[in-house]
Design a protein around this motif. Structure first.
Motif, PDB file in Angstrom:
ATOM      1  N   GLY A   5      -6.295 -12.897  14.565  1.00  0.00           N
ATOM      2  CA  GLY A   5      -7.115 -12.162  13.761  1.00  0.00           C
ATOM      3  C   GLY A   5      -7.116 -12.527  12.301  1.00  0.00           C
ATOM      4  O   GLY A   5      -5.759 -13.047  11.820  1.00  0.00           O
ATOM      5  N   HIS A   6      -8.138 -12.498  11.659  1.00  0.00           N
ATOM      6  CA  HIS A   6      -7.945 -12.955  10.014  1.00  0.00           C
ATOM      7  C   HIS A   6      -9.029 -12.205   9.369  1.00  0.00           C
ATOM      8  O   HIS A   6      -9.965 -11.795   9.828  1.00  0.00           O
ATOM      9  N   GLY A   7      -8.384 -12.141   8.115  1.00  0.00           N
ATOM     10  CA  GLY A   7      -9.600 -11.508   7.207  1.00  0.00           C
ATOM     11  C   GLY A   7      -9.138 -11.453   5.713  1.00  0.00           C
ATOM     12  O   GLY A   7      -7.900 -11.702   5.397  1.00  0.00           O
ATOM     13  N   THR A   8     -10.170 -11.103   4.739  1.00  0.00           N
ATOM     14  CA  THR A   8      -9.711 -11.358   3.194  1.00  0.00           C
ATOM     15  C   THR A   8     -10.741 -10.389   2.502  1.00  0.00           C
ATOM     16  O   THR A   8     -11.788  -9.972   3.146  1.00  0.00           O
ATOM     17  N   HIS A   9     -10.310  -9.720   1.497  1.00  0.00           N
ATOM     18  CA  HIS A   9     -11.180  -8.709   0.751  1.00  0.00           C
ATOM     19  C   HIS A   9     -10.728  -8.922  -0.795  1.00  0.00           C
ATOM     20  O   HIS A   9      -9.526  -9.063  -1.057  1.00  0.00           O
ATOM     21  N   VAL A  10     -11.590  -8.842  -1.441  1.00  0.00           N
ATOM     22  CA  VAL A  10     -11.617  -9.118  -2.937  1.00  0.00           C
ATOM     23  C   VAL A  10     -10.485  -7.821  -3.628  1.00  0.00           C
ATOM     24  O   VAL A  10      -9.799  -8.146  -4.762  1.00  0.00           O
ATOM     25  N   GLY A  11     -10.372  -6.837  -3.030  1.00  0.00           N
ATOM     26  CA  GLY A  11      -9.815  -5.486  -3.354  1.00  0.00           C
ATOM     27  C   GLY A  11     -10.669  -4.860  -4.206  1.00  0.00           C
ATOM     28  O   GLY A  11     -11.843  -4.835  -4.398  1.00  0.00           O
ATOM     29  N   LEU A  12      -9.906  -3.550  -5.150  1.00  0.00           N
ATOM     30  CA  LEU A  12     -11.111  -2.736  -5.529  1.00  0.00           C
ATOM     31  C   LEU A  12     -10.763  -2.984  -7.229  1.00  0.00           C
ATOM     32  O   LEU A  12     -11.335  -2.375  -8.068  1.00  0.00           O
ATOM     33  N   ARG A  13     -10.117  -4.000  -7.805  1.00  0.00           N
ATOM     34  CA  ARG A  13      -9.768  -4.021  -9.029  1.00  0.00           C
ATOM     35  C   ARG A  13     -10.150  -5.436  -9.540  1.00  0.00           C
ATOM     36  O   ARG A  13     -10.397  -5.720 -10.662  1.00  0.00           O
ATOM     37  N   ASP A 210      -7.977  -5.968  10.446  1.00  0.00           N
ATOM     38  CA  ASP A 210      -8.949  -5.192   9.863  1.00  0.00           C
ATOM     39  C   ASP A 210      -8.085  -3.721   9.360  1.00  0.00           C
ATOM     40  O   ASP A 210      -8.561  -3.243   8.327  1.00  0.00           O
ATOM     41  N   GLN A 211      -7.076  -3.251  10.064  1.00  0.00           N
ATOM     42  CA  GLN A 211      -6.639  -1.948   9.677  1.00  0.00           C
ATOM     43  C   GLN A 211      -5.622  -2.174   8.508  1.00  0.00           C
ATOM     44  O   GLN A 211      -5.516  -1.564   7.572  1.00  0.00           O
ATOM     45  N   LEU A 212      -4.922  -3.427   8.641  1.00  0.00           N
ATOM     46  CA  LEU A 212      -4.141  -3.829   7.324  1.00  0.00           C
ATOM     47  C   LEU A 212      -4.736  -3.759   5.936  1.00  0.00           C
ATOM     48  O   LEU A 212      -4.389  -3.099   5.002  1.00  0.00           O
ATOM     49  N   LEU A 213      -5.984  -4.471   6.195  1.00  0.00           N
ATOM     50  CA  LEU A 213      -6.842  -4.431   4.870  1.00  0.00           C
ATOM     51  C   LEU A 213      -7.156  -3.086   4.616  1.00  0.00           C
ATOM     52  O   LEU A 213      -7.537  -2.768   3.357  1.00  0.00           O
ATOM     53  N   LEU A 214      -7.810  -2.229   5.396  1.00  0.00           N
ATOM     54  CA  LEU A 214      -8.152  -1.059   5.029  1.00  0.00           C
ATOM     55  C   LEU A 214      -7.044  -0.307   4.665  1.00  0.00           C
ATOM     56  O   LEU A 214      -7.290   0.559   3.509  1.00  0.00           O
ATOM     57  N   ASP A 215      -5.643  -0.374   4.852  1.00  0.00           N
ATOM     58  CA  ASP A 215      -4.795   0.474   4.521  1.00  0.00           C
ATOM     59  C   ASP A 215      -4.476  -0.092   3.269  1.00  0.00           C
ATOM     60  O   ASP A 215      -4.065   1.000   2.357  1.00  0.00           O
ATOM     61  N   ALA A 216      -4.558  -1.352   2.794  1.00  0.00           N
ATOM     62  CA  ALA A 216      -4.144  -1.810   1.427  1.00  0.00           C
ATOM     63  C   ALA A 216      -5.336  -1.318   0.493  1.00  0.00           C
ATOM     64  O   ALA A 216      -4.691  -0.993  -0.694  1.00  0.00           O
ATOM     65  N   LEU A 217      -6.411  -1.199   0.866  1.00  0.00           N
ATOM     66  CA  LEU A 217      -7.496  -0.611  -0.007  1.00  0.00           C
ATOM     67  C   LEU A 217      -7.230   0.616  -0.235  1.00  0.00           C
ATOM     68  O   LEU A 217      -7.369   1.301  -1.477  1.00  0.00           O
ATOM     69  N   ASP A 218      -6.821   1.734   0.953  1.00  0.00           N
ATOM     70  CA  ASP A 218      -6.529   2.744   0.521  1.00  0.00           C
ATOM     71  C   ASP A 218      -5.295   3.130  -0.378  1.00  0.00           C
ATOM     72  O   ASP A 218      -5.238   4.515  -0.915  1.00  0.00           O
ATOM     73  N   ARG A 219      -4.659   2.258  -0.462  1.00  0.00           N
ATOM     74  CA  ARG A 219      -3.389   2.421  -1.412  1.00  0.00           C
ATOM     75  C   ARG A 219      -3.688   1.634  -2.595  1.00  0.00           C
ATOM     76  O   ARG A 219      -2.638   1.514  -3.554  1.00  0.00           O
ATOM     77  N   GLY A 220      -4.751   1.704  -3.014  1.00  0.00           N
ATOM     78  CA  GLY A 220      -5.149   0.930  -4.415  1.00  0.00           C
ATOM     79  C   GLY A 220      -5.779  -0.157  -4.284  1.00  0.00           C
ATOM     80  O   GLY A 220      -6.601  -0.535  -5.231  1.00  0.00           O
ATOM     81  N   GLY A 221      -5.769  -1.200  -3.524  1.00  0.00           N
ATOM     82  CA  GLY A 221      -6.471  -2.480  -3.452  1.00  0.00           C
ATOM     83  C   GLY A 221      -6.196  -3.119  -4.698  1.00  0.00           C
ATOM     84  O   GLY A 221      -7.267  -3.681  -5.398  1.00  0.00           O
ATOM     85  N   LYS A 222      -5.068  -3.334  -5.599  1.00  0.00           N
ATOM     86  CA  LYS A 222      -4.857  -3.720  -6.745  1.00  0.00           C
ATOM     87  C   LYS A 222      -5.061  -5.282  -6.857  1.00  0.00           C
ATOM     88  O   LYS A 222      -5.103  -5.846  -7.984  1.00  0.00           O
ATOM     89  N   ASP A 223      -5.192  -6.102  -5.890  1.00  0.00           N
ATOM     90  CA  ASP A 223      -5.111  -7.380  -5.808  1.00  0.00           C
ATOM     91  C   ASP A 223      -6.253  -7.885  -4.579  1.00  0.00           C
ATOM     92  O   ASP A 223      -6.412  -7.120  -3.890  1.00  0.00           O
ATOM     93  N   ASN A 224      -6.544  -9.261  -4.707  1.00  0.00           N
ATOM     94  CA  ASN A 224      -7.366  -9.811  -3.401  1.00  0.00           C
ATOM     95  C   ASN A 224      -6.218  -9.599  -2.447  1.00  0.00           C
ATOM     96  O   ASN A 224      -4.894  -9.873  -2.255  1.00  0.00           O
ATOM     97  N   ILE A 225      -6.737  -9.383  -0.983  1.00  0.00           N
ATOM     98  CA  ILE A 225      -5.542  -9.228   0.006  1.00  0.00           C
ATOM     99  C   ILE A 225      -6.257 -10.200   1.077  1.00  0.00           C
ATOM    100  O   ILE A 225      -7.527 -10.316   1.633  1.00  0.00           O
ATOM    101  N   THR A 226      -5.249 -10.738   1.734  1.00  0.00           N
ATOM    102  CA  THR A 226      -5.750 -11.562   2.678  1.00  0.00           C
ATOM    103  C   THR A 226      -4.486 -11.598   3.776  1.00  0.00           C
ATOM    104  O   THR A 226      -3.233 -11.521   3.597  1.00  0.00           O
ATOM    105  N   ALA A 227      -4.946 -11.543   5.308  1.00  0.00           N
ATOM    106  CA  ALA A 227      -3.926 -11.670   6.277  1.00  0.00           C
ATOM    107  C   ALA A 227      -4.424 -12.380   7.272  1.00  0.00           C
ATOM    108  O   ALA A 227      -5.574 -12.412   7.867  1.00  0.00           O
TER     109      ALA A 227
END
Length: 233
Positions: A5-13, A210-227
């Motif tokens: 599985g794979h995914g990336t998110h810009v994060g919240l900041r 998908d859950q890892l990305l959501l968890d990171a966003l829930d904790r602040g999403g301070k940076d771009n996130i990729t896994a």
């Protein structure tokens, strides 16, 4: 057989996603690159590194050769540019073969093995890691250190003669898997949180990512996130 599985998110900041990744079971190549630089430069840097490594590995080069040549391509790109804004990138790359795996990295994007436990096999090229190794910083305090994002090695930044490509290799045991991620994931989630998610056998690999990305966003999403999460069966 490999499930991934794979995914990336810009994060919240952040306004731009300077992370990129590649996942190809046929080639057996998986990588995460985290770019850095000014306007657009981080995105360009990580894309140059990704594309160079993919092309070179596809032509039969080793991971270390591909990464060093990608560094040359990135430096050439900067020299050809109209401006002098520096740009760089980390890389964490994994190559699977029938009899094992090879891992290579520069910077603080990470590679873990999964299965019985979550174990980091990459070695951060960072100031805080250097302080830990020198006995000047308690490992428990690295997550809150004000200079935790300072790198000691990066493609396009470190002089080629001083560039160190970290390497690890081994055999793939039954039930063993891998997690590759940018520091945006580990910035927001501790190892125990990540381990709980990737160990969930009720979720497919993509659902775990998908859950890892959501968890990171829930904790602040301070940076771009990729896994990228791989599981062998």
């Amino acid at each position: 057989m490999i499930e991934f599985g794979h995914g990336t998110h810009v994060g919240l900041r952040r306004t731009r996603n300077e992370d990129t990744y590649y996942a190809d079971a046929a080639l057996g190549l998986f990588l995460v690159a985290d770019g850095m630089g000014g306007h657009l430069h981080g995105e360009v840097a990580s894309a140059v590194v990704r594309d160079s490594v993919v092309e070179l590995v596809g032509r039969g080069h080793s991971l270390a050769e591909a990464i060093r040549t990608a560094d040359e391509h990135l430096l050439a790109q900067m020299h050809e540019g109209a401006d002098v804004m520096p740009m760089g990138s980390t890389i964490a790359a994994l190559r699977l073969s029938e009899d094992g795996y090879e891992a290579a990295w520069v910077g603080d994007s990470r590679i873990y093995t999964t299965g019985r436990e979550l174990r980091q096999i990459s070695h951060d090229h960072s100031l805080v890691q250097a302080l830990v190794e020198a006995g000047q910083l308690d490992p428990a305090h690295t997550a809150r250190h004000p200079q935790r994002n300072v790198l000691t090695q990066a493609l396009g930044v470190t002089a080629p003669a001083q560039l160190h490509v970290g390497m690890a290799h081994g055999r793939i045991a039954p039930g063993m898997g891998f997690l590759l991620c940018s520091d945006g994931l580990t910035e927001d989630l501790d190892a125990a949180s990540i381990a709980r998610t990737v160990a969930r056998t009720d979720l497919a690999a993509q659902e775990c990512v998908d859950q890892l990305l959501l968890d990171a966003l829930d904790r602040g999403g301070k940076d771009n996130i990729t896994a990228i999460l791989l599981r062998s069966s």
